[in-house]
Design a protein around this motif. Structure first.
Motif, PDB file in Angstrom:
ATOM      1  N   GLY A  35       0.807  -1.202   0.000  1.00  0.00           N
ATOM      2  CA  GLY A  35       0.000   0.000   0.000  1.00  0.00           C
ATOM      3  C   GLY A  35       0.844   1.257   0.000  1.00  0.00           C
ATOM      4  N   TRP A  36       0.233   2.338  -0.422  1.00  0.00           N
ATOM      5  CA  TRP A  36       0.824   3.665  -0.317  1.00  0.00           C
ATOM      6  C   TRP A  36      -0.044   4.519   0.584  1.00  0.00           C
ATOM      7  N   PHE A  37       0.590   5.234   1.494  1.00  0.00           N
ATOM      8  CA  PHE A  37      -0.065   6.183   2.372  1.00  0.00           C
ATOM      9  C   PHE A  37       0.651   7.514   2.256  1.00  0.00           C
ATOM     10  N   ARG A  38       0.003   8.560   2.727  1.00  0.00           N
ATOM     11  CA  ARG A  38       0.647   9.868   2.712  1.00  0.00           C
ATOM     12  C   ARG A  38       0.285  10.633   3.972  1.00  0.00           C
ATOM     13  N   GLN A  39       1.164  11.541   4.353  1.00  0.00           N
ATOM     14  CA  GLN A  39       0.947  12.327   5.554  1.00  0.00           C
ATOM     15  C   GLN A  39       1.432  13.753   5.339  1.00  0.00           C
ATOM     16  N   ALA A  40       0.507  14.690   5.452  1.00  0.00           N
ATOM     17  CA  ALA A  40       0.817  16.102   5.353  1.00  0.00           C
ATOM     18  C   ALA A  40       1.119  16.648   6.743  1.00  0.00           C
ATOM     19  N   PRO A  41       1.856  17.760   6.834  1.00  0.00           N
ATOM     20  CA  PRO A  41       2.178  18.331   8.147  1.00  0.00           C
ATOM     21  C   PRO A  41       0.930  18.599   8.977  1.00  0.00           C
ATOM     22  N   GLY A  42       0.948  18.137  10.221  1.00  0.00           N
ATOM     23  CA  GLY A  42      -0.165  18.357  11.119  1.00  0.00           C
ATOM     24  C   GLY A  42      -1.377  17.491  10.864  1.00  0.00           C
ATOM     25  N   ASN A  77      10.868  -7.122  -6.884  1.00  0.00           N
ATOM     26  CA  ASN A  77      10.566  -6.725  -5.501  1.00  0.00           C
ATOM     27  C   ASN A  77      10.308  -5.222  -5.392  1.00  0.00           C
ATOM     28  N   THR A  78       9.502  -4.722  -6.302  1.00  0.00           N
ATOM     29  CA  THR A  78       9.268  -3.284  -6.367  1.00  0.00           C
ATOM     30  C   THR A  78       7.799  -2.978  -6.613  1.00  0.00           C
ATOM     31  N   VAL A  79       7.309  -1.944  -5.936  1.00  0.00           N
ATOM     32  CA  VAL A  79       5.977  -1.424  -6.178  1.00  0.00           C
ATOM     33  C   VAL A  79       6.120   0.029  -6.613  1.00  0.00           C
ATOM     34  N   TYR A  80       5.244   0.462  -7.507  1.00  0.00           N
ATOM     35  CA  TYR A  80       5.327   1.795  -8.075  1.00  0.00           C
ATOM     36  C   TYR A  80       4.039   2.566  -7.840  1.00  0.00           C
ATOM     37  N   LEU A  81       4.160   3.874  -7.846  1.00  0.00           N
ATOM     38  CA  LEU A  81       2.991   4.740  -7.798  1.00  0.00           C
ATOM     39  C   LEU A  81       3.180   5.840  -8.829  1.00  0.00           C
ATOM     40  N   GLN A  82       2.448   5.734  -9.922  1.00  0.00           N
ATOM     41  CA  GLN A  82       2.464   6.761 -10.948  1.00  0.00           C
ATOM     42  C   GLN A  82       1.428   7.810 -10.587  1.00  0.00           C
ATOM     43  N   MET A  83       1.857   9.048 -10.431  1.00  0.00           N
ATOM     44  CA  MET A  83       0.979  10.132 -10.018  1.00  0.00           C
ATOM     45  C   MET A  83       0.902  11.159 -11.136  1.00  0.00           C
ATOM     46  N   ASN A  84      -0.278  11.319 -11.686  1.00  0.00           N
ATOM     47  CA  ASN A  84      -0.522  12.285 -12.748  1.00  0.00           C
ATOM     48  C   ASN A  84      -1.503  13.346 -12.284  1.00  0.00           C
ATOM     49  N   SER A  85      -1.553  14.443 -13.023  1.00  0.00           N
ATOM     50  CA  SER A  85      -2.468  15.541 -12.708  1.00  0.00           C
ATOM     51  C   SER A  85      -2.386  15.936 -11.244  1.00  0.00           C
ATOM     52  N   LEU A  86      -1.184  16.117 -10.767  1.00  0.00           N
ATOM     53  CA  LEU A  86      -0.969  16.393  -9.352  1.00  0.00           C
ATOM     54  C   LEU A  86      -1.562  17.732  -8.940  1.00  0.00           C
ATOM     55  N   LYS A  87      -2.060  17.762  -7.723  1.00  0.00           N
ATOM     56  CA  LYS A  87      -2.678  18.945  -7.145  1.00  0.00           C
ATOM     57  C   LYS A  87      -1.918  19.356  -5.888  1.00  0.00           C
ATOM     58  N   PRO A  88      -2.000  20.624  -5.502  1.00  0.00           N
ATOM     59  CA  PRO A  88      -1.349  21.041  -4.257  1.00  0.00           C
ATOM     60  C   PRO A  88      -1.792  20.211  -3.055  1.00  0.00           C
ATOM     61  N   GLU A  89      -3.019  19.738  -3.060  1.00  0.00           N
ATOM     62  CA  GLU A  89      -3.533  18.910  -1.977  1.00  0.00           C
ATOM     63  C   GLU A  89      -2.827  17.568  -1.867  1.00  0.00           C
ATOM     64  N   ASP A  90      -2.080  17.180  -2.892  1.00  0.00           N
ATOM     65  CA  ASP A  90      -1.328  15.936  -2.863  1.00  0.00           C
ATOM     66  C   ASP A  90      -0.004  16.069  -2.126  1.00  0.00           C
ATOM     67  N   THR A  91       0.360  17.274  -1.755  1.00  0.00           N
ATOM     68  CA  THR A  91       1.618  17.506  -1.055  1.00  0.00           C
ATOM     69  C   THR A  91       1.637  16.755   0.272  1.00  0.00           C
ATOM     70  N   ALA A  92       2.643  15.919   0.453  1.00  0.00           N
ATOM     71  CA  ALA A  92       2.756  15.102   1.657  1.00  0.00           C
ATOM     72  C   ALA A  92       4.016  14.259   1.573  1.00  0.00           C
ATOM     73  N   VAL A  93       4.338  13.617   2.681  1.00  0.00           N
ATOM     74  CA  VAL A  93       5.336  12.563   2.666  1.00  0.00           C
ATOM     75  C   VAL A  93       4.611  11.273   2.306  1.00  0.00           C
ATOM     76  N   TYR A  94       5.106  10.588   1.305  1.00  0.00           N
ATOM     77  CA  TYR A  94       4.479   9.359   0.840  1.00  0.00           C
ATOM     78  C   TYR A  94       5.251   8.150   1.355  1.00  0.00           C
ATOM     79  N   TYR A  95       4.512   7.212   1.928  1.00  0.00           N
ATOM     80  CA  TYR A  95       5.086   6.007   2.495  1.00  0.00           C
ATOM     81  C   TYR A  95       4.542   4.773   1.800  1.00  0.00           C
ATOM     82  N   CYS A  96       5.402   3.814   1.533  1.00  0.00           N
ATOM     83  CA  CYS A  96       4.912   2.519   1.105  1.00  0.00           C
ATOM     84  C   CYS A  96       4.924   1.589   2.307  1.00  0.00           C
TER      85      CYS A  96
END
Length: 124
Positions: A35-42, A77-96
């Motif tokens: 899985g991929w998760f993300r965490q923005a400040p606060g 042994n690799t997982v990928y996350l292709q991110m297109n049409s990125l928005k400012p709301e996507d800003t975060a630290v991304y964790y697998c």
């Protein structure tokens, strides 16, 4: 044991794209849901997407559906996350993360292993 290392984060303008990679060291990588998760400040860490062991089943958060695509290559042994049409709301630290559960889950407590995270910043 599974060790995960994310890469591919960076700074991109809104509407741009990034491709994240998560390299796993474990020999039993194919036995884990990923899985991929993300965490923005606060903010709390939130679910982004998960993928089954075979890679045939995926489940996306509504916020990224149609823009993000997860895939995995068990031979590498690799997982990928292709991110297109990125928005400012996507800003975060991304964790697998890797989960040993038999079903795809969307909560952090069900994942056994985590990477260090990679920063994604989307400017307006």
């Amino acid at each position: 044991q599974v060790q995960l290392v994310e890469s591919g984060g960076g700074l991109v303008q809104a509407g741009g794209s990034l491709r994240l990679s998560c390299a796993a060291s474990g020999r039993t990588f194919s036995t884990y849901y990923m899985g991929w998760f993300r965490q923005a400040p606060g903010k709390e860490r939130e679910f982004v997407v998960t993928i089954s062991r075979s890679g045939r089943n995926t489940y996306y958060a509504d916020s990224v559906k149609g823009r993000f695509t997860i895939s995995r290559d068990n031979a590498k042994n690799t997982v990928y996350l292709q991110m297109n049409s990125l928005k400012p709301e996507d800003t975060a630290v991304y964790y697998c993360a890797a989960s040993g559960t038999i079903v795809q889950v969307t909560t952090t407590d069900k994942y056994d292993y985590w990477g260090q995270g990679t920063q994604v910043t989307v400017s307006s």
